[in-house]
Design an enzyme around this catalytic site. Structure first.
Site, PDB file in Angstrom:
ATOM      1  NE  ARG A 123     -12.572 -15.645  27.877  1.00  0.00           N
ATOM      2  CZ  ARG A 123     -11.804 -16.400  28.662  1.00  0.00           C
ATOM      3  NH1 ARG A 123     -12.316 -17.000  29.722  1.00  0.00           N
ATOM      4  NH2 ARG A 123     -10.524 -16.547  28.404  1.00  0.00           N
ATOM      5  CG  HIS A 150      -8.085 -18.547  24.120  1.00  0.00           C
ATOM      6  ND1 HIS A 150      -7.963 -17.173  24.248  1.00  0.00           N
ATOM      7  CD2 HIS A 150      -8.038 -19.036  25.397  1.00  0.00           C
ATOM      8  CE1 HIS A 150      -7.861 -16.866  25.535  1.00  0.00           C
ATOM      9  NE2 HIS A 150      -7.896 -17.965  26.248  1.00  0.00           N
ATOM     10  CD  GLN A 153      -3.843 -20.030  27.074  1.00  0.00           C
ATOM     11  OE1 GLN A 153      -4.590 -19.505  27.894  1.00  0.00           O
ATOM     12  NE2 GLN A 153      -2.636 -20.466  27.393  1.00  0.00           N
ATOM     13  CG  ASP A 249      -8.893 -26.681  26.871  1.00  0.00           C
ATOM     14  OD1 ASP A 249      -9.068 -26.340  28.061  1.00  0.00           O
ATOM     15  OD2 ASP A 249      -9.516 -26.149  25.917  1.00  0.00           O
ATOM     16  CB  CYS A 289      -5.182 -23.127  28.014  1.00  0.00           C
ATOM     17  SG  CYS A 289      -6.655 -24.169  28.081  1.00  0.00           S
ATOM     18  NE  ARG A 317      -3.365 -15.719  27.812  1.00  0.00           N
ATOM     19  CZ  ARG A 317      -4.671 -15.859  28.043  1.00  0.00           C
ATOM     20  NH1 ARG A 317      -5.106 -16.880  28.730  1.00  0.00           N
ATOM     21  NH2 ARG A 317      -5.552 -14.999  27.533  1.00  0.00           N
TER      22      ARG A 317
HETATM   23  N1  NVA Z   1     -11.564 -24.648  25.936  1.00  0.00           N
HETATM   24  C1  NVA Z   1     -11.733 -23.927  27.171  1.00  0.00           C
HETATM   25  C2  NVA Z   1     -10.629 -22.926  27.320  1.00  0.00           C
HETATM   26  C3  NVA Z   1     -10.653 -22.132  28.587  1.00  0.00           C
HETATM   27  C4  NVA Z   1      -9.564 -21.117  28.637  1.00  0.00           C
HETATM   28  C5  NVA Z   1     -13.085 -23.255  27.162  1.00  0.00           C
HETATM   29  O1  NVA Z   1     -13.480 -22.688  26.134  1.00  0.00           O
HETATM   30  O2  NVA Z   1     -13.779 -23.314  28.185  1.00  0.00           O
HETATM   31  N1   CP Z   2      -6.669 -19.772  29.766  1.00  0.00           N
HETATM   32  C1   CP Z   2      -7.597 -18.828  29.957  1.00  0.00           C
HETATM   33  O1   CP Z   2      -8.003 -18.128  29.036  1.00  0.00           O
HETATM   34  O2   CP Z   2      -7.992 -18.704  31.243  1.00  0.00           O
HETATM   35  P1   CP Z   2      -9.230 -17.852  31.739  1.00  0.00           P
HETATM   36  O3   CP Z   2     -10.478 -18.521  31.237  1.00  0.00           O
HETATM   37  O4   CP Z   2      -9.114 -17.887  33.230  1.00  0.00           O
HETATM   38  O5   CP Z   2      -9.109 -16.463  31.198  1.00  0.00           O
END
Ligand code: NVA
Ligand code: CP
Length: 333
Positions: A123, A150, A153, A249, A289, A317
């Site tokens: 990540r 992502h 997800q 989101d 998500c 997931r």
């Molecule tokens: N768009 C959000 C998704 C979190 C799972 C982010 O990148 O923070």
């Molecule tokens: N939806 C998602 O990826 O959640 P986290 O940021 O908690 O991993």
């Protein structure tokens, strides 16, 4: 001390070590790395994992590295649990302790970690970092979220839509109107991509200044003639009419905190609330998500009313991660 005779015996071992055969590996950096056939296979395997709920021992001796440059609850725990339930070992690599923090290059980190691990989930803030990681690693690299996509997800989201709308085939999935309202970020990009590849009916509603960039949109539109996808990009919330799925989101994704105030103002007309749901079809489900900010992109009332679809989405997931791990690590050495 090794004697001369035994050194001769080590000759073949020497050749083995120096001539490091690099097996072909496949990465999951973007939804576009997957064909429609592969997506179908991953979804079918995910449903199988969900229905059997049993552990497999296929990954005995295999180790998955997990790197998180940003916080995570679902991705971290579902990948860890998935790896353990498949008989493998997850190793959490704390970015605070890695030499990357002191400037070691992505290139060298990827090359070295490839010598210890069987796969790695990353990540990262920058998508280009994950691409570079994949370029220099000889093990499969899985994108656990970047500023661009992502993919893990979104596979779980499609699984959830199929489950709640009882769509057993991709043909049935194509008849479902999927609407995303809010920021055109990593989630929206991956939804757009999967809709393009599978030929789905997808509407993206976002304020003008936050609509997807031309190259992101053009890439998706490049698929529509062959897959039959219906892609609508608009700033009009009225386009949520007859939606079978409403997905949102956070308005301020990780890494964009400095823009929070500006974003709250721009996105407030795009909130998922009771009014918006009135436009949707009677069988509409709501997806998020997570993490959610109740009262911002989604009201408390709607979060509670649709918690079954939203928390099932999070649960799914786990099954999807297992299918991904099996597909990507299963074939690697
Ligand atoms: N768009 C959000 C998704 C979190 C799972 C982010 O990148 O923070
Ligand atoms: N939806 C998602 O990826 O959640 P986290 O940021 O908690 O991993």
């Amino acid at each position: 001390m090794i004697e001369f005779n035994s050194l001769n015996k080590l000759d073949s071992l020497d050749k083995l070590v120096c001539r490091r055969d690099v097996m072909a590996k496949k990465d999951l950096l973007s939804i576009y790395d997957l064909s429609a056939k592969e997506i179908k296979a991953l979804l079918s395997k995910s449903f199988e994992f969900k229905s059997k709920k049993k552990s497999l021992d296929v990954f005995k001796g295999k180790i998955l590295g997990l790197i998180f440059e940003k916080p995570s609850t679902r991705t971290m725990v579902s990948f860890t649990t998935a790896m353990l339930q498949l008989g493998g070992t997850p190793v959490f690599l704390n970015t605070e302790n890695l030499q990357r923090k002191r400037g070691e290059s992505v290139h060298d980190t990827a090359a070295v970690l490839s010598r210890y691990l069987n796969g790695i989930m990353v990540r990262a803030f920058k998508h280009s970092d994950v691409e570079e990681f994949a370029k220099y690693s000889t093990i499969p690299v899985i994108n656990g979220l970047t500023d661009y996509e992502h993919p893990c997800q979104i596979l779980a989201d499609i699984m959830t839509i199929m489950e709640f709308h009882k769509a057993k085939t991709i043909g049935a999935l194509k008849k479902i109107k999927i609407v995303f309202t809010g920021d055109s970020n990593n989630i929206a990009n991956s939804l757009l991509a999967i809709s393009a590849v599978l030929g789905l009916d997808f509407t993206l509603i976002s304020p003008k200044e936050y609509l997807p960039k031309k190259e992101i949109l053009n890439k998706a539109l490049g698929y529509t003639s062959s897959t039959g996808a219906t892609i609508k990009i608009t700033s009009d919330v009225g386009e949520a009419k007859n939606a079978d799925v409403i997905y949102t989101d956070v308005w301020t994704s990780m890494g964009f905190e400095a823009e929070e105030r500006k974003r709250k103002k721009a996105f407030s007309p795009y909130q998922v609330n009771g009014e918006l749901l009135k436009k949707a079809s009677s069988k509409c489900i709501v997806l998020h998500c997570l993490p959610a900010i109740r009262g911002e992109e989604i009201t408390e009332e709607i979060m509670d009313k649709y918690e079954d679809s939203i928390f099932t989405q999070a649960e799914n997931r786990l099954y999807v991660q297992k299918a991904i791990l099996l597909h990507f690590l299963g074939t690697a050495g």
